[in-house]
Design a protein around this motif. Structure first.
Motif, PDB file in Angstrom:
ATOM      1  N   ALA A 276      33.077  20.032 102.065  1.00 56.13           N
ATOM      2  CA  ALA A 276      34.170  20.220 101.113  1.00 56.13           C
ATOM      3  C   ALA A 276      33.601  20.003  99.723  1.00 56.13           C
ATOM      4  O   ALA A 276      32.547  19.386  99.564  1.00 56.13           O
ATOM      5  CB  ALA A 276      35.296  19.238 101.395  1.00 56.13           C
ATOM      6  N   GLU A 277      34.333  20.497  98.731  1.00 57.06           N
ATOM      7  CA  GLU A 277      33.851  20.334  97.360  1.00 57.06           C
ATOM      8  C   GLU A 277      35.000  19.965  96.418  1.00 57.06           C
ATOM      9  O   GLU A 277      35.302  20.673  95.472  1.00 57.06           O
ATOM     10  CB  GLU A 277      33.080  21.576  96.896  1.00 57.06           C
ATOM     11  N   PRO A 278      35.643  18.801  96.679  1.00 60.25           N
ATOM     12  CA  PRO A 278      36.738  18.407  95.794  1.00 60.25           C
ATOM     13  C   PRO A 278      36.228  18.100  94.386  1.00 60.25           C
ATOM     14  O   PRO A 278      35.082  17.690  94.195  1.00 60.25           O
ATOM     15  CB  PRO A 278      37.294  17.146  96.461  1.00 60.25           C
ATOM     16  N   ASP A 279      37.104  18.298  93.433  1.00 59.35           N
ATOM     17  CA  ASP A 279      36.813  17.939  92.042  1.00 59.35           C
ATOM     18  C   ASP A 279      36.510  16.435  91.992  1.00 59.35           C
ATOM     19  O   ASP A 279      37.228  15.635  92.605  1.00 59.35           O
ATOM     20  CB  ASP A 279      38.046  18.277  91.187  1.00 59.35           C
TER      21      ASP A 279
ATOM     22  N   ALA B 188      37.045   9.541 106.218  1.00 66.58           N
ATOM     23  CA  ALA B 188      37.091  10.411 107.404  1.00 66.58           C
ATOM     24  C   ALA B 188      35.696  10.691 107.971  1.00 66.58           C
ATOM     25  O   ALA B 188      35.561  11.515 108.866  1.00 66.58           O
ATOM     26  CB  ALA B 188      37.790  11.725 107.051  1.00 66.58           C
ATOM     27  N   GLY B 189      34.679  10.031 107.442  1.00 68.27           N
ATOM     28  CA  GLY B 189      33.337  10.185 108.001  1.00 68.27           C
ATOM     29  C   GLY B 189      32.432  11.150 107.258  1.00 68.27           C
ATOM     30  O   GLY B 189      31.320  11.434 107.708  1.00 68.27           O
ATOM     31  N   TYR B 190      32.892  11.666 106.148  1.00 66.01           N
ATOM     32  CA  TYR B 190      32.051  12.524 105.319  1.00 66.01           C
ATOM     33  C   TYR B 190      31.170  11.638 104.444  1.00 66.01           C
ATOM     34  O   TYR B 190      31.484  10.472 104.204  1.00 66.01           O
ATOM     35  CB  TYR B 190      32.912  13.416 104.413  1.00 66.01           C
ATOM     36  N   ARG B 191      30.098  12.201 103.949  1.00 68.90           N
ATOM     37  CA  ARG B 191      29.255  11.520 102.979  1.00 68.90           C
ATOM     38  C   ARG B 191      29.193  12.368 101.721  1.00 68.90           C
ATOM     39  O   ARG B 191      29.281  13.598 101.785  1.00 68.90           O
ATOM     40  CB  ARG B 191      27.859  11.280 103.536  1.00 68.90           C
ATOM     41  N   LYS B 192      29.046  11.709 100.592  1.00 65.93           N
ATOM     42  CA  LYS B 192      28.889  12.437  99.338  1.00 65.93           C
ATOM     43  C   LYS B 192      27.411  12.765  99.194  1.00 65.93           C
ATOM     44  O   LYS B 192      26.587  11.878  99.021  1.00 65.93           O
ATOM     45  CB  LYS B 192      29.392  11.621  98.156  1.00 65.93           C
ATOM     46  N   ASP B 193      27.108  14.065  99.285  1.00 67.76           N
ATOM     47  CA  ASP B 193      25.718  14.512  99.235  1.00 67.76           C
ATOM     48  C   ASP B 193      25.203  14.565  97.805  1.00 67.76           C
ATOM     49  O   ASP B 193      24.099  14.131  97.520  1.00 67.76           O
ATOM     50  CB  ASP B 193      25.609  15.895  99.892  1.00 67.76           C
ATOM     51  N   ARG B 194      26.005  15.131  96.906  1.00 68.32           N
ATOM     52  CA  ARG B 194      25.617  15.297  95.504  1.00 68.32           C
ATOM     53  C   ARG B 194      26.817  15.808  94.729  1.00 68.32           C
ATOM     54  O   ARG B 194      27.839  16.136  95.309  1.00 68.32           O
ATOM     55  CB  ARG B 194      24.460  16.279  95.379  1.00 68.32           C
ATOM     56  N   GLU B 195      26.655  15.908  93.421  1.00 72.03           N
ATOM     57  CA  GLU B 195      27.665  16.541  92.582  1.00 72.03           C
ATOM     58  C   GLU B 195      27.154  17.916  92.184  1.00 72.03           C
ATOM     59  O   GLU B 195      25.947  18.104  91.980  1.00 72.03           O
ATOM     60  CB  GLU B 195      27.985  15.689  91.351  1.00 72.03           C
ATOM     61  N   LEU B 196      28.074  18.873  92.126  1.00 69.44           N
ATOM     62  CA  LEU B 196      27.748  20.261  91.808  1.00 69.44           C
ATOM     63  C   LEU B 196      28.511  20.705  90.573  1.00 69.44           C
ATOM     64  O   LEU B 196      29.692  20.393  90.435  1.00 69.44           O
ATOM     65  CB  LEU B 196      28.147  21.181  92.975  1.00 69.44           C
TER      66      LEU B 196
ATOM     67  N   LEU C 148      30.090  17.271  96.542  1.00 69.01           N
ATOM     68  CA  LEU C 148      29.782  17.950  97.799  1.00 69.01           C
ATOM     69  C   LEU C 148      29.874  16.923  98.914  1.00 69.01           C
ATOM     70  O   LEU C 148      29.047  16.010  99.010  1.00 69.01           O
ATOM     71  CB  LEU C 148      28.398  18.591  97.767  1.00 69.01           C
ATOM     72  N   MET C 149      30.910  17.042  99.718  1.00 66.27           N
ATOM     73  CA  MET C 149      31.174  16.123 100.820  1.00 66.27           C
ATOM     74  C   MET C 149      30.756  16.799 102.118  1.00 66.27           C
ATOM     75  O   MET C 149      31.131  17.948 102.360  1.00 66.27           O
ATOM     76  CB  MET C 149      32.660  15.764 100.864  1.00 66.27           C
ATOM     77  N   ILE C 150      29.974  16.099 102.942  1.00 65.83           N
ATOM     78  CA  ILE C 150      29.456  16.687 104.180  1.00 65.83           C
ATOM     79  C   ILE C 150      29.736  15.763 105.352  1.00 65.83           C
ATOM     80  O   ILE C 150      29.493  14.558 105.288  1.00 65.83           O
ATOM     81  CB  ILE C 150      27.936  16.946 104.076  1.00 65.83           C
ATOM     82  N   ARG C 151      30.232  16.357 106.412  1.00 64.33           N
ATOM     83  CA  ARG C 151      30.367  15.646 107.697  1.00 64.33           C
ATOM     84  C   ARG C 151      29.468  16.378 108.674  1.00 64.33           C
ATOM     85  O   ARG C 151      29.701  17.537 109.026  1.00 64.33           O
ATOM     86  CB  ARG C 151      31.814  15.677 108.160  1.00 64.33           C
ATOM     87  N   ASP C 152      28.378  15.712 109.071  1.00 65.80           N
ATOM     88  CA  ASP C 152      27.438  16.286 110.022  1.00 65.80           C
ATOM     89  C   ASP C 152      27.970  16.150 111.433  1.00 65.80           C
ATOM     90  O   ASP C 152      28.673  15.185 111.756  1.00 65.80           O
ATOM     91  CB  ASP C 152      26.085  15.567 109.917  1.00 65.80           C
TER      92      ASP C 152
END
Length: 155
Positions: free
Chosen positions: A111-114, A127-135, A144-148
């Motif tokens: 996901a890419e929330p503001d 919910a188990g996502y991690r913040k990978d980076r800002e875009l 950039l939120m990622i749930r592997d």
């Protein structure tokens, strides 16, 4: 009406007459199936709007290291009474699990929330996502939120 709620309008940019939202949804329903709009019900009452999309075929791909079959998700909790109660976190967990169960080729959901939408970012983290980076995306700075997908245990 949800799109005209100031909390929603600040991030979705679909405020205005119903035709604005209708055109946005119609582009997905009439499209190639890469983005699917969904309405979430709670006890038969509409309370959330979702977009589940192929992130690896989205305008997002030039901004992050895309993988084949990446699935993206957008979430909006409609009425203000449904916000701030932990429903977003529970819904994100459930919908993400359903996506991964039904899309065996997908290794992750993103996901890419503001970044200004701190409540959304927090719900993804819970919910188990991690913040990978800002875009830096057109029109917003996004988290950039990622749930592997959980690794499969050895047999």
């Amino acid at each position: 009406g949800w799109m005209n709620d100031p909390e929603v309008a600040a991030f979705w940019e679909l405020a205005g007459p119903p035709e604005v939202t209708e055109a946005h949804v119609r582009a997905q329903t009439d499209g190639d199936g890469r983005s699917v709009p969904c309405l979430g019900l709670l006890d038969g009452r509409p309370m959330s709007y979702w977009e589940i999309y192929r992130a690896d075929h989205d305008v997002l791909t030039p901004y992050y290291p895309a993988r084949p079959y990446d699935v993206g998700i957008h979430l909006l909790l409609g009425g203000g009474t449904d916000r701030g109660r932990g429903l977003g976190t529970e819904l994100l967990r459930a919908v993400t699990s359903l996506i991964l169960a039904h899309r065996p080729c997908a290794t992750r959901v993103l996901a890419e929330p503001d970044v200004r939408n701190v409540r959304s970012v927090a719900a993804f983290l819970r919910a188990g996502y991690r913040k990978d980076r800002e875009l830096e995306l057109p029109g917003k700075r996004a988290a950039l939120m990622i749930r592997d997908r959980a690794p499969t245990p050895p047999a």
